[in-house]
Scaffold this active site. Structure first.
Site, PDB file in Angstrom:
ATOM      1  N   SER A   7      21.428  -0.604   4.207  1.00  0.00           N
ATOM      2  CA  SER A   7      22.683  -0.981   4.848  1.00  0.00           C
ATOM      3  C   SER A   7      22.964  -2.448   4.586  1.00  0.00           C
ATOM      4  CB  SER A   7      22.589  -0.731   6.353  1.00  0.00           C
ATOM      5  OG  SER A   7      23.690  -1.323   6.983  1.00  0.00           O
ATOM      6  N   HIS A  32      24.887   1.701   1.911  1.00  0.00           N
ATOM      7  CA  HIS A  32      25.620   1.994   3.147  1.00  0.00           C
ATOM      8  C   HIS A  32      26.423   0.749   3.529  1.00  0.00           C
ATOM      9  CE1 HIS A  32      25.916   4.145   7.057  1.00  0.00           C
ATOM     10  NE2 HIS A  32      25.854   2.947   7.615  1.00  0.00           N
ATOM     11  N   ASP A  34      28.875  -0.846   6.348  1.00  0.00           N
ATOM     12  CA  ASP A  34      29.330  -0.728   7.731  1.00  0.00           C
ATOM     13  C   ASP A  34      30.642  -1.459   7.918  1.00  0.00           C
ATOM     14  OD1 ASP A  34      27.195   0.713   9.073  1.00  0.00           O
ATOM     15  OD2 ASP A  34      25.941  -0.992   8.511  1.00  0.00           O
ATOM     16  N   MET A  36      33.438  -2.450  10.648  1.00  0.00           N
ATOM     17  CA  MET A  36      33.642  -2.570  12.106  1.00  0.00           C
ATOM     18  C   MET A  36      34.938  -3.324  12.366  1.00  0.00           C
ATOM     19  SD  MET A  36      29.833  -3.781  13.174  1.00  0.00           S
ATOM     20  CE  MET A  36      28.364  -2.971  12.517  1.00  0.00           C
ATOM     21  N   HIS A  65      30.678   3.673   6.247  1.00  0.00           N
ATOM     22  CA  HIS A  65      30.568   4.091   7.651  1.00  0.00           C
ATOM     23  C   HIS A  65      31.646   3.358   8.446  1.00  0.00           C
ATOM     24  CE1 HIS A  65      27.776   3.980  11.457  1.00  0.00           C
ATOM     25  NE2 HIS A  65      28.849   4.709  11.659  1.00  0.00           N
ATOM     26  N   MET A  67      33.339   2.312  11.564  1.00  0.00           N
ATOM     27  CA  MET A  67      33.226   2.185  13.033  1.00  0.00           C
ATOM     28  C   MET A  67      34.505   1.524  13.512  1.00  0.00           C
ATOM     29  SD  MET A  67      29.262   1.069  13.075  1.00  0.00           S
ATOM     30  CE  MET A  67      29.344   0.599  11.362  1.00  0.00           C
ATOM     31  N   MET A 136      23.762   8.558  14.894  1.00  0.00           N
ATOM     32  CA  MET A 136      23.462   7.159  15.216  1.00  0.00           C
ATOM     33  C   MET A 136      22.244   7.124  16.134  1.00  0.00           C
ATOM     34  SD  MET A 136      25.395   5.196  13.560  1.00  0.00           S
ATOM     35  CE  MET A 136      24.724   3.696  14.284  1.00  0.00           C
ATOM     36  N   ASP A 172      20.917   6.610  11.220  1.00  0.00           N
ATOM     37  CA  ASP A 172      21.262   5.190  11.055  1.00  0.00           C
ATOM     38  C   ASP A 172      20.970   4.434  12.350  1.00  0.00           C
ATOM     39  OD1 ASP A 172      22.492   2.783  10.372  1.00  0.00           O
ATOM     40  OD2 ASP A 172      24.537   3.587  10.430  1.00  0.00           O
TER      41      ASP A 172
HETATM   42  C1  DX5 Z   1      24.878  -0.280  13.134  1.00  0.00           C
HETATM   43  C2  DX5 Z   1      25.145   0.093  11.717  1.00  0.00           C
HETATM   44  C3  DX5 Z   1      23.922   0.247  10.913  1.00  0.00           C
HETATM   45  C4  DX5 Z   1      23.104  -1.015  10.790  1.00  0.00           C
HETATM   46  C5  DX5 Z   1      21.660  -0.592  10.841  1.00  0.00           C
HETATM   47  O1  DX5 Z   1      26.026  -0.198  13.862  1.00  0.00           O
HETATM   48  O2  DX5 Z   1      25.842   1.320  11.640  1.00  0.00           O
HETATM   49  O3  DX5 Z   1      24.175   0.791   9.625  1.00  0.00           O
HETATM   50  O4  DX5 Z   1      23.319  -1.742   9.622  1.00  0.00           O
HETATM   51  O5  DX5 Z   1      20.864  -1.710  10.939  1.00  0.00           O
HETATM   52  P1  DX5 Z   1      19.333  -1.620  11.296  1.00  0.00           P
HETATM   53  O6  DX5 Z   1      18.694  -0.770  10.255  1.00  0.00           O
HETATM   54  O7  DX5 Z   1      18.886  -3.033  11.285  1.00  0.00           O
HETATM   55  O8  DX5 Z   1      19.232  -0.981  12.672  1.00  0.00           O
HETATM   56 ZN    ZN Z   2      26.007   2.275   9.626  1.00  0.00          ZN
END
Ligand code: DX5
Ligand code: ZN
Length: 214
Positions: A7, A32, A34, A36, A65, A67, A136, A172
């Site tokens: 990620s 991956h 993320d 947000m 992903h 969010m 999650m 994840d």
């Molecule tokens: C959290 C993200 C994850 C994050 C995971 O909201 O969706 O993808 O990067 O990070 P680690 O592996 O450090 O928990």
């Molecule tokens: Zn993620």
């Protein structure tokens, strides 16, 4: 097939290409990303420019992903930027069925994700539409949080149902060699890992995680 999917949220953007080369050296083909929006989760992170840049400059499979609230408004933009897999949260869209159909229509793989507080049974009506289910194992928004073992029964249920569908089970949040082993034992196939890949020695971290996935 089992996969380790780093990620990018935890990557060192100063030397991103160096870190990505280490991943390539160990045969990792998927990243991956993320996204947000500061509304669905209390943080703001990456967006279409990084997806476009990675898509133009590398051959990684880009696992995006989202969010974000109203994800349906953004799926086209991420597809155009080069996303291969687009995952949306069940909690973020009252029209999850339509959103997933839309992702398929525009030619991306469709994923649906649930937060730790959401029961897995809510996904039943859309499982026939998805290529991926993302469980999650932390509350989304930040890297570096601790794995929540109470999500494991959800993975087990998804594994049980899997023979009637086409989806892959991805996990994840808080993944490290120990917690990844638990997730795999429960039926997870794709392991997303941020801080346990990018913090410290990336190469050693990848080697340690890959041992669990063998
Ligand atoms: C959290 C993200 C994850 C994050 C995971 O909201 O969706 O993808 O990067 O990070 P680690 O592996 O450090 O928990
Ligand atoms: Zn993620």
């Amino acid at each position: 097939m089992k996969k380790l999917i780093p990620s990018l949220l935890s990557a060192d953007f100063w030397c991103l290409s160096e870190q990505l080369n280490v991943l390539l050296k160990h045969g990792l083909d998927t990243l991956h990303i993320d996204v947000m929006d500061g509304v669905f989760v209390p943080n703001i992170s990456l967006g279409t420019p990084i997806v476009a840049s990675l898509s133009q400059r590398s051959h990684f499979i880009l696992d995006v992903h989202l969010m974000i609230e109203d994800p349906e408004k953004m799926v086209q933009a991420f597809k155009e930027a080069g996303a291969h897999i687009i995952t949306v949260h069940w909690e973020a869209s009252p029209h999850i069925h339509r959103t997933l159909q839309r992702i398929k229509e525009i030619g991306a793989m469709a994923g649906v994700s649930i937060n730790p507080g959401t029961p897995v049974d809510v996904l039943r009506p859309v499982l026939h539409l998805v290529d991926l289910v993302l469980v999650m194992s932390v509350n989304p928004g930040f890297g570096g949080q601790e794995f929540l073992p109470e999500v494991l029964p959800k993975i087990e249920k998804l594994k049980e149902w899997q023979s009637s569908y086409q989806y892959v089970i991805e996990v994840d949040g808080g993944m490290n060699p120990q917690t990844a082993a638990l997730a795999i034992q429960s039926g997870a196939q794709w392991i997303v890992a941020g801080s346990s890949v990018f913090r410290g020695n990336v190469e050693q971290n990848v080697v340690d995680l890959l041992k669990v996935l063998k």
